[in-house]
Design an enzyme around this catalytic site. Structure first.
Site, PDB file in Angstrom:
ATOM      1  N   ASN A   9       1.867  -4.140  -9.586  1.00 47.32           N
ATOM      2  CA  ASN A   9       1.546  -4.206  -8.161  1.00 47.32           C
ATOM      3  C   ASN A   9       2.798  -3.744  -7.411  1.00 47.32           C
ATOM      4  OD1 ASN A   9       0.963  -4.849  -5.540  1.00 47.32           O
ATOM      5  ND2 ASN A   9       0.842  -7.073  -5.859  1.00 47.32           N
ATOM      6  N   TRP A  10       2.731  -2.510  -6.932  1.00 43.30           N
ATOM      7  CA  TRP A  10       3.927  -1.934  -6.293  1.00 43.30           C
ATOM      8  C   TRP A  10       4.179  -2.529  -4.912  1.00 43.30           C
ATOM      9  CZ3 TRP A  10       3.295   4.083  -7.382  1.00 43.30           C
ATOM     10  CH2 TRP A  10       3.395   4.289  -8.773  1.00 43.30           C
ATOM     11  N   LYS A  11       3.195  -3.241  -4.380  1.00 42.36           N
ATOM     12  CA  LYS A  11       3.305  -3.799  -3.019  1.00 42.36           C
ATOM     13  C   LYS A  11       3.679  -2.670  -2.038  1.00 42.36           C
ATOM     14  CE  LYS A  11       4.181  -8.252  -5.085  1.00 42.36           C
ATOM     15  NZ  LYS A  11       4.796  -9.576  -5.023  1.00 42.36           N
ATOM     16  N   HIS A  95      -4.489 -11.497  -3.271  1.00 43.19           N
ATOM     17  CA  HIS A  95      -3.069 -11.735  -3.558  1.00 43.19           C
ATOM     18  C   HIS A  95      -2.534 -12.767  -2.565  1.00 43.19           C
ATOM     19  CE1 HIS A  95       1.205 -11.157  -4.075  1.00 43.19           C
ATOM     20  NE2 HIS A  95       0.915 -10.629  -5.251  1.00 43.19           N
ATOM     21  N   GLU A  97       0.085 -12.879  -0.956  1.00 41.02           N
ATOM     22  CA  GLU A  97       0.687 -12.296   0.261  1.00 41.02           C
ATOM     23  C   GLU A  97      -0.396 -11.950   1.280  1.00 41.02           C
ATOM     24  OE1 GLU A  97       2.986  -9.373  -1.864  1.00 41.02           O
ATOM     25  OE2 GLU A  97       4.208 -10.996  -2.663  1.00 41.02           O
ATOM     26  N   GLU A 167      -1.083 -16.459 -10.374  1.00 39.60           N
ATOM     27  CA  GLU A 167       0.242 -16.172  -9.814  1.00 39.60           C
ATOM     28  C   GLU A 167       0.717 -17.377  -9.013  1.00 39.60           C
ATOM     29  OE1 GLU A 167       0.825 -11.570  -9.576  1.00 39.60           O
ATOM     30  OE2 GLU A 167       0.240 -12.353  -7.635  1.00 39.60           O
ATOM     31  N   GLY A 173       8.484 -13.078  -6.874  1.00 38.25           N
ATOM     32  CA  GLY A 173       9.657 -12.458  -6.259  1.00 38.25           C
ATOM     33  C   GLY A 173      10.852 -13.389  -6.130  1.00 38.25           C
ATOM     34  N   SER A 212       7.542 -13.076 -11.343  1.00 38.08           N
ATOM     35  CA  SER A 212       8.842 -12.835 -11.968  1.00 38.08           C
ATOM     36  C   SER A 212       8.737 -12.577 -13.468  1.00 38.08           C
ATOM     37  CB  SER A 212       9.803 -13.993 -11.677  1.00 38.08           C
ATOM     38  OG  SER A 212      10.007 -14.122 -10.280  1.00 38.08           O
ATOM     39  N   GLY A 233       5.196  -7.437 -10.220  1.00 40.78           N
ATOM     40  CA  GLY A 233       5.685  -6.918  -8.943  1.00 40.78           C
ATOM     41  C   GLY A 233       6.972  -6.140  -9.142  1.00 40.78           C
ATOM     42  N   GLY A 234       8.099  -6.769  -8.853  1.00 42.94           N
ATOM     43  CA  GLY A 234       9.402  -6.098  -8.881  1.00 42.94           C
ATOM     44  C   GLY A 234       9.664  -5.254 -10.121  1.00 42.94           C
TER      45      GLY A 234
END
Ligand code: 13P
Length: 250
Positions: A9-11, A95, A97, A167, A173, A212, A233-234
């Site tokens: 997930n590149w966000k 998600h 977010e 999640e 993150g 993470s 993510g990251g």
């Protein structure tokens, strides 16, 4: 046997240049990964470029969100059919977010799941508790509520077309990963909840862990019996790290 899935997930990250570079890196390293399915979910505007670069490769792609509507006067929204037009296989729904910054309710997320399914996409349904909810001891209640909203709308057989991502919000993150045992407990709970409706659907359902996940912890997490891959993510923004996780899932 559930085939592991590792989805990035590149966000809201990247530029045309960095997307090209990242995908070249992924394509050149992906051959070694044969037993896991791999996907990336870029921001909408990069989807055509991702399609151009990944078409014919072993990597799938998808959206990070979609509209519940089919078409019409909904400024800024993207329909399932538009994602399909550009070869998307997956779409993330719910998600944390989106739930927290955009106020998406369980009911809206369920409608998005249904819209994805109706549009021929595979929804990746995110569920998970905040730190406060974990400390209150209501992790299972929160996950059950988020899951049940979808089952209530589309039925357990409808759920079967999707993928679930657990999640924990406090692990996203932050560098704080759930321990493999903590994650496994919740994954087993989610699978058990689905099994109350259908043992067959529960058995086939892929439940990813997100929060993470890194090459250094992926093997231990994905090694747990109810963890079927990761939503990253990251670490999905760095080819070497993402490939490291894919290798662990392999
Ligand atoms: P991080 O891997 O950056 O913690 O993000 C996880 C996530 O939110 C994936 O959807």
């Amino acid at each position: 046997m559930r085939k592991p899935l590792v989805a990035g997930n590149w966000k809201m990250n990247g530029s045309l240049e960095s997307v090209r570079e990242l995908l070249e890196g992924l394509k050149s390293g992906i051959d070694a990964v044969s037993n896991a399915e791999v996907a990336v979910c870029p921001p909408y505007v990069f989807v055509p470029e991702v399609q151009k670069l990944l078409d014919g490769s072993a990597i799938s792609w998808g959206g990070q969100d979609l509209s519940v509507e089919v078409s019409g006067a909904y400024t800024g929204e993207i329909a399932a059919s538009m994602l399909s037009d550009f070869g998307c296989k997956y779409v993330i729904v719910g998600h944390s977010e989106r739930r927290s910054y955009h106020g998406e309710s369980d009911e809206l997320v369920a409608k998005k799941f249904a819209a994805a399914r109706a549009g021929g996409l595979v929804p990746i349904l995110c569920v998970g508790e905040t730190l406060e909810e974990r400390e209150q001891g209501i992790t299972e209640d929160v996950c059950a509520r988020q899951l049940d909203a979808v089952i209530d709308l589309v039925g357990v057989d409808g759920l079967a077309c999707g993928v679930i991502a657990y999640e924990p919000v406090w692990a996203i993150g932050t560098g704080k990963t759930a321990t493999p045992e903590q994650a496994q407990d919740v994954h087993a709970f989610i699978r058990g909840r689905i099994a109350e409706k259908s043992a067959e659907v529960a058995e086939g359902m892929r439940i990813l862990y997100g929060g993470s996940m890194k090459p250094g912890n992926a093997k231990e997490l994905i090694g747990k019996p109810d963890i079927d891959g990761g939503l990253i993510g990251g670490a999905s923004l760095v080819a070497e790290d993402f490939l490291g996780i894919c290798t662990a899932a392999n």
